[in-house]
Design an enzyme around this catalytic site. Sequence first.
Site, short mmCIF file in Angstrom:
data_model
loop_
_atom_site.label_atom_id
_atom_site.label_comp_id
_atom_site.label_asym_id
_atom_site.label_seq_id
_atom_site.Cartn_x
_atom_site.Cartn_y
_atom_site.Cartn_z
CG HIS A 263 -1.91 1.16 1.32
ND1 HIS A 263 -3.09 0.99 0.78
CD2 HIS A 263 -1.87 2.43 1.70
CE1 HIS A 263 -3.80 2.29 1.05
NE2 HIS A 263 -3.00 2.78 1.60
CD GLU A 264 1.56 3.87 3.98
OE1 GLU A 264 1.83 4.70 3.16
OE2 GLU A 264 0.60 3.30 4.27
CG HIS A 267 0.20 6.16 -0.77
ND1 HIS A 267 -0.97 6.85 -1.29
CD2 HIS A 267 -0.46 5.43 0.48
CE1 HIS A 267 -2.24 6.68 -0.57
NE2 HIS A 267 -1.80 5.90 0.29
CD GLU A 293 -6.19 4.82 0.25
OE1 GLU A 293 -5.25 5.99 0.35
OE2 GLU A 293 -6.39 3.96 0.95
#
Lengths: 500, 500
Positions: A263-264, A267, A293
Site C-alpha cells: 500500500h505505502e 503511494h 489512494e
Amino acid sequence: MNDRERLRHLLAEISDLERANALLGWDQQTCMPPGGAEIRGAQMGTVGRIAHERATSKELGALIDRLRGESSSLDPDSDDARLVEVAARDFDKAIRVPSDYVEEMARVTAAAYQAWHEARQASRFALFQPHLEKVVDLLRRYVGFFPPADHPYDVLLDGYEPGMKTAEVQAIFEPLRGRQVALIKAVAAAEPVDDSFLHQPFDENVQWKFGVEVATKFGYDWNRGRQDKSPHPFTQAMGTGDVRITTRVDPGFLGTALFGTMHETGHALYGQGHAASLDRTPLSDGASLGIHESQSRLWENLVGRSLPFWRAFYPRLQELFPQVRGVSLDRFYKGINRVRPSLIRVEADEATYNLHIMLRMEIEIGLLTGTLAVKDLPEAWNARMKDFLGLVPPDDAHGVLQDVHWSTGGMGYFPTYALGNLLSAQLWEKIVQDIPNIETLASQARFAPLLDWLREKIHRHGRKFRPQELVRRVTGTGIDAGPYVHYLERKFGAIYGLKA
Amino acid sequence: MNDRERLRHLLAEISDLERANALLGWDQQTCMPPGGAEIRGAQMGTVGRIAHERATSKELGALIDRLRGESSSLDPDSDDARLVEVAARDFDKAIRVPSDYVEEMARVTAAAYQAWHEARQASRFALFQPHLEKVVDLLRRYVGFFPPADHPYDVLLDGYEPGMKTAEVQAIFEPLRGRQVALIKAVAAAEPVDDSFLHQPFDENVQWKFGVEVATKFGYDWNRGRQDKSPHPFTQAMGTGDVRITTRVDPGFLGTALFGTMHETGHALYGQGHAASLDRTPLSDGASLGIHESQSRLWENLVGRSLPFWRAFYPRLQELFPQVRGVSLDRFYKGINRVRPSLIRVEADEATYNLHIMLRMEIEIGLLTGTLAVKDLPEAWNARMKDFLGLVPPDDAHGVLQDVHWSTGGMGYFPTYALGNLLSAQLWEKIVQDIPNIETLASQARFAPLLDWLREKIHRHGRKFRPQELVRRVTGTGIDAGPYVHYLERKFGAIYGLKA
C-alpha cells in the site's frame, strides 16, 4: 527576475518550508526520542506559521493577479500555465481563513487529539464529546469563510478532493452500497474461507525482507527513498528524490506488513513519479487524496491480492516461511481475500471497506448540518453499523472512537478512501485494455510496463490537473463505481463460488 | 506582549528555524537517501536564509536596543539579563555581514568543498588551490566587516571561541609546544608499547553494544537522545530533550567506535545538561567550541583512557570480546594510550594532538595576513610536520588535504580543539579537589557525582557566560596549559617509565 521567475522563487520557498516540516513530522514518527516531543511541536508550529504567512503574502497575491491575466497566452496544459492556476487556487483558499482561526483550530485539535487518545483507551466517548463539539463548531465556521456551496460539506470535501461535490459522491455511493451489501450477504451464505494460516508466528525480520523484495519488484527506487517502522504506516515525500515509506510488522499476522508495505509503496511510486521539473513547486504532489489512494490500492489490491501476483511470489514466500509450505496457492489466495464484516475500518477487506466510509460520510454530514448532535453520535454509529454490516460494536473503542481523523479536524477526508478504491478498479480496466498481457506479466513479477503506464498517465503530472480532469483524461469518464463493483463481484464470486 | 516577552518570542522563532535546520542536517548525514541531496540543499538554504533574515531584522534590533538600557536594573547573572546581552552580541555580529557576502560565501564554499573532496581523493593540492584562494580572500573581507582588532585572526577566532585573542592563544601554545615535543622525544626513546590487540576483527554489533553500555553509565539519557551511524561522528541537539550522537564503527579496530562514542557522549551530556528553561533561546548552546571540546575530551580521555575506568569496564569488555581475554588490564591500558607521532590529526594520541593544532593555527595566520601564499601551503605544511612531529607526509592527502574545515570557510576553528584538551585537564584538577574519591568512583562505574558536578558548574549555564568568564568562575583562573602538561607528563611518564 521577471514575474514568472519571482513566482517560482516564492513558491519554492514555501515548498522548502513545507517539506522541511514534512521531514520534522517524519522524524517525529520514526526517530525522535520521547524527550524531543515538546520542542518539536514548537518548531513545527513556527515553520508552519512562516510557511502560511508566505503562502498568504501580499506580494504573492499581487504576483498571481498579474500572471493570471498573462497565462492566457500560454499553452493551458504547460507547467507555467498550470502553476499559476494551482498557485491561484491555493492562494485564494489560504487567504479566506484568518490566521487567528488557524491558531484556534491548532489549539482545539491539539487538546481534542489528546482527549480522543484517552477516550479511546478508556473506551468512553463522553471524554471526547466536548472536544468534538468544539471541532464541529470550528468546522462550521470554516465553511462560513467560503462562498455558499451547493452543500456545506462540499467545502470540507474540497480540502481533500478538490472540485468534488457532496451530491456527486452520494450519487456514486448510493447504488454502490446496495451492490456491496448484497455481495456480503451472498458471501455470508457461502462456504467460509480459511485464513488461519495467516495468524501464526512469522519472524519480523523475514517479513521485512519479503516486503522489501516486493517493493523493489514493484519499482520502488531505494536511492530515492527508505523504509522505517512506525506505529501507523505512512508515506512522506520531501521531494521526488526522497519519498519515504513506513510500515508496521505484526509478529503474529502476515497480512499487516505485507499489504501495508504494498500500500505505502503504491503511494511512494506516485511521489517518486512526479516530473522532477515540478520539484519545489506546488505541482509536485498528488492530484488529490482520492487519486493518491487509487495508486496505493491498485498495487495493494489489484496487484497484491491477485492470483497472478502470487503465482510469481508464493514460491518465494514459502521458501522464507516454512509454516505456509503446506498451504496450497489456491488456499493462500482465498485466505488473503477472505471477506468478513468487521468493526474496524483499517482491518476491513475489499468487499466491506467502502461501507465503513459511507457510514462515516453520512455521520459527518449530519454533524455539520446539525441533523445529528455530537452527543447522539455513538447511537447513530452503532445503528448504522448494524444496518450496513450487521454488527454492533461492543464498546466505543471498537466503534465511534476508532479513528483519529475527527480529533484533528479532518472531516471530509474519509470519502477519498472509497473514491480511491473505485478509481483503482476503473484505472485497472483501462490498464487491461492498454496492456492486455498484464496478468501474464504479473505472474512473471514484471511490473515495469504497469509502472510506466501509471507514470505516463498519472504520476508525472503531479497536481497539474484537477482529479476529475485527470480521471477524464485517462479513462474518458468521471469517477465511476461500475468497474469496482464488477471487480468485486467477479473476484469474490469466483472465490466463494457464488452464482453470477 | 511587553518588550521582554516579544524578544523571547522572536528569539524562539529564530531558534526553531535553526534547530529545524539542524534536524535536516542530522538527517542528511544519517538517514537521507542519495536522491534527496539536491532538494535538501535548497531546503536548508531557504530555512537558513529566513533564520538569518529574522536574526538581523529591524524589529529585533530596536527591541534589543530598548532592552539593553533596561537590563541594568536586573541581576546581571539572571537569564533575562544574559539573554539580552547574548542576543545583542549575536545581533551586532550578524548585521555586520551583508547578506550578499553570506550568499557568496555559501556559493564559494559549496564549490570548494566539492573540489576539496576530489583533490583529497586524487591527492592533488593543485585542484583545491584556486578554491582555497577564494575562501581566503573572502575571509579577509569578512575580517574587514569588523572594527580593527589587535590581530586580524582575532575576528575569525571570535566565531568559535568568543572573546579569545590570538595573542592569548599563542601565549598558551608557545610554552606548551616545547613541553609536548620534549615528552614525545622521551617516549620515542623508551620501550615501545604494544597495541596490536586493538587491531583485529571485532564484531560491529558487539562494539556498538559496549558503546551503548558505556554511554549509559556516563549518564546519557536515551529518552532524550539516540545513536546512529555516520561516516563522520557528530553530536546534534534539537533542544535539551533531543540530543543525538553518531558514531563510526571500524570492524578491524576497537578504538574508533569505543573512544568516538565516549567523545560524542561527552558533547551530548553537555547538550542534555543545559537548563530546560533556556530551550528556544540562544542561551541553550555550548559557551564555545573550546568549552564543548573540554566536555568531550574529559569523558573520552580523563575518564575513558584512565586506569580506574578500565578497572570497572575491562571485565565486561573481555566478556564481550574473547580475543582480548589474554591481554592483561595493564597491557590493555598501555595499548589504548600508546604515543606515536602520526600524520593524521583525528588519529592522534593525547601527547601529539595539540601539535597538529599549532601547525594549523600558524598556517591559518600566515594565510590570513599574507605571509604565506596558498600555493606554498603544501611546502609549509610538510616543513612544519617535520619540525613539530618529525614526519613528512608522503602525499597531500595525508598532509595538507586531510581536513575538511578550510573548504567550508572554517578558519579559526582548529585552536578550539587544543583549548578543549587543555581545559579538560584544568577542570579535572578542580574535580579531584571537589570529589577526592573520583578515581574510586570511576573504578566502580559510578559517574553520577562527576556528571552532577559538570551539570552544576558548566552544563546548566549554556551560553549564559562567555567562555573565559565561565572558566574563571569554575577554576578561579583563565585557560591554563599547566594542568594538561602535568597530566601528560605524569600519565605517560608512568606508562613509558620515564624519569621525572
